[in-house]
Design an enzyme around this catalytic site. Structure first.
Site, PDB file in Angstrom:
ATOM      1  N   LYS A 218       0.548  -1.136  -0.462  1.00  0.00           N
ATOM      2  CA  LYS A 218       0.588  -0.251  -0.229  1.00  0.00           C
ATOM      3  C   LYS A 218       0.946   1.473  -0.413  1.00  0.00           C
ATOM      4  O   LYS A 218       1.826   1.360   0.265  1.00  0.00           O
ATOM      5  CB  LYS A 218      -1.408  -0.128   1.192  1.00  0.00           C
ATOM      6  CG  LYS A 218      -2.284  -0.823   1.011  1.00  0.00           C
ATOM      7  CD  LYS A 218      -3.485  -1.018   1.664  1.00  0.00           C
ATOM      8  CE  LYS A 218      -4.860  -1.682   1.584  1.00  0.00           C
ATOM      9  NZ  LYS A 218      -5.282  -2.288   2.368  1.00  0.00           N
ATOM     10  N   ARG A 253      -3.833 -10.013   5.168  1.00  0.00           N
ATOM     11  CA  ARG A 253      -4.012 -10.241   3.827  1.00  0.00           C
ATOM     12  C   ARG A 253      -2.915  -9.737   3.170  1.00  0.00           C
ATOM     13  O   ARG A 253      -2.187  -8.551   3.452  1.00  0.00           O
ATOM     14  CB  ARG A 253      -5.316  -9.775   3.708  1.00  0.00           C
ATOM     15  CG  ARG A 253      -6.032  -9.249   1.966  1.00  0.00           C
ATOM     16  CD  ARG A 253      -7.137  -8.491   2.054  1.00  0.00           C
ATOM     17  NE  ARG A 253      -7.737  -8.372   1.028  1.00  0.00           N
ATOM     18  CZ  ARG A 253      -7.177  -7.153  -0.086  1.00  0.00           C
ATOM     19  NH1 ARG A 253      -6.255  -7.085   0.531  1.00  0.00           N
ATOM     20  NH2 ARG A 253      -7.710  -7.556  -1.585  1.00  0.00           N
TER      21      ARG A 253
HETATM   22  N1  HH2 Z   1      -7.421  -3.928   0.971  1.00  0.00           N
HETATM   23  C1  HH2 Z   1      -7.706  -4.283  -0.370  1.00  0.00           C
HETATM   24  C2  HH2 Z   1      -8.819  -4.233  -0.661  1.00  0.00           C
HETATM   25  N2  HH2 Z   1     -10.006  -5.601   0.417  1.00  0.00           N
HETATM   26  N3  HH2 Z   1     -10.195  -5.907   2.692  1.00  0.00           N
HETATM   27  C3  HH2 Z   1      -9.650  -5.770   3.762  1.00  0.00           C
HETATM   28  N4  HH2 Z   1     -10.626  -6.984   4.614  1.00  0.00           N
HETATM   29  N5  HH2 Z   1      -8.558  -5.406   4.137  1.00  0.00           N
HETATM   30  C4  HH2 Z   1      -7.233  -4.706   3.566  1.00  0.00           C
HETATM   31  O1  HH2 Z   1      -6.815  -3.934   3.652  1.00  0.00           O
HETATM   32  C5  HH2 Z   1      -8.144  -4.409   1.737  1.00  0.00           C
HETATM   33  C6  HH2 Z   1      -9.809  -5.346   1.307  1.00  0.00           C
HETATM   34  C7  HH2 Z   1      -7.514  -3.203  -1.404  1.00  0.00           C
HETATM   35  O2  HH2 Z   1      -5.894  -3.708  -2.078  1.00  0.00           O
HETATM   36  P1  HH2 Z   1      -6.191  -4.972  -3.395  1.00  0.00           P
HETATM   37  O3  HH2 Z   1      -6.796  -5.556  -3.272  1.00  0.00           O
HETATM   38  O4  HH2 Z   1      -4.602  -5.130  -3.490  1.00  0.00           O
HETATM   39  O5  HH2 Z   1      -6.393  -3.451  -3.905  1.00  0.00           O
HETATM   40  P2  HH2 Z   1      -7.571  -2.961  -4.781  1.00  0.00           P
HETATM   41  O6  HH2 Z   1      -8.889  -2.225  -4.102  1.00  0.00           O
HETATM   42  O7  HH2 Z   1      -7.373  -1.802  -5.766  1.00  0.00           O
HETATM   43  O8  HH2 Z   1      -8.366  -4.092  -6.059  1.00  0.00           O
END
Ligand code: HH2
Length: 275
Positions: A218, A253
């Site tokens: 992040k 995660r």
């Molecule tokens: N972060 C993201 C998405 N889902 N869920 C939880 N529980 N906690 C988190 O910190 C979290 C989450 C964002 O990361 P990513 O899925 O890689 O990115 P994007 O939302 O751009 O798909």
């Protein structure tokens, strides 16, 4: 007296939730796994690397991301969930804010609803309760479109904790029994807010449910000297996961399952060593 079943979020080791983004626009791997076959192969790789849970999402929640309708989100995730759940062993979580998507995902074999909007929609609580799903309640200030517009708190830890405790009570009242909370790193927080949340992470344990943290790749890591683009934040991601586990997180995660798993094996050995 009947015993409640064990939580999906608690084990003898720190659980690793591997990320499968079936999206064109996720912040660190957008477009890489939009093709279902690629997403399925990626999910299988993460399981082989030691992922305990696969978190499958069809909508990016990066700051400013465009919303996707439920039909499109289902079109993206359904074949991936169906294929990865087929072995009956892989624990699958659906990363969605939409009850319609959660309902389909749970009917296809997902067992966890990971809702970055913290189950604020009562329909989401009803779907999860009806299907006996476990849930991740994450804290987000506002919506993905607005959350990074000058987020302010008097005491970020107290305010996030208070909201998560309230949402946990609401979820219990709706009949959900297996609940995990997540302070929502990067969701309506400045880099400093994120560092403070991690520094004081143990305060979230007083809510009385397992804790999940998602620092992987992040932008708060990119704000530090020497850190680069998302794919160059592996060491920073591992450092944040290690600190989270030491401070009591049950689940992390992550995108980079193999590397994080290796680091957490050491953390778990230290935590369980005799005094
Ligand atoms: N972060 C993201 C998405 N889902 N869920 C939880 N529980 N906690 C988190 O910190 C979290 C989450 C964002 O990361 P990513 O899925 O890689 O990115 P994007 O939302 O751009 O798909």
């Amino acid at each position: 007296m009947s015993q409640s079943p064990p939580s999906l979020f608690v084990a003898a080791h720190t659980l690793v939730m591997g990320i499968v983004n079936v999206t064109p626009d996720s912040f660190s791997d957008g477009g890489r796994f939009l093709d279902p076959e690629r997403a399925i192969a990626h999910g299988r790789t993460l399981v082989a690397e030691g992922a305990d849970i696969l978190d499958i999402g069809g909508e990016s929640t990066r700051p400013g991301a465009d919303a996707v309708d439920a039909e499109e989100e289902i079109r993206r995730v359904a074949p991936v969930i169906e294929a990865l759940a087929a072995d009956g062993k892989t624990l699958i979580s659906i990363d969605t804010m939409k009850p319609e998507v959660a309902e389909v995902a749970l009917s296809l074999g997902a067992r966890i609803v990971n809702d970055v909007s913290g189950l604020r929609n009562p329909e989401m609580r009803q779907v999860a309760a009806k299907r006996g799903a476990a849930v991740v309640i994450m804290h987000m200030k506002g919506t993905p479109r607005t959350m990074q517009v000058n987020p302010e708190y008097d005491d970020v830890v107290a305010e996030v904790r208070e909201e998560l405790a309230r949402r946990t009570t609401e979820a219990r009242e709706a009949g959900i029994t297996d609940i995990c909370i997540d302070p929502g790193i990067g969701f309506g927080k400045t880099a400093t807010h994120n560092f403070t949340l991690l520094r004081r992470l143990e305060e979230f344990l007083t809510v009385g449910v397992p804790l999940l943290v998602g620092p992987s790749r992040k932008s708060f890591l990119g704000a530090l000297p020497g850190a680069g683009a998302p794919h160059e934040r592996l060491e920073g991601s591992i450092a944040a996961c290690v600190v989270s586990a030491m401070k009591g997180a049950s689940v992390v995660r992550v995108h980079d399952v193999a590397a994080c798993k290796r680091a957490l094996t050491v953390v778990d050995a230290i935590r369980s060593a005799p005094q």
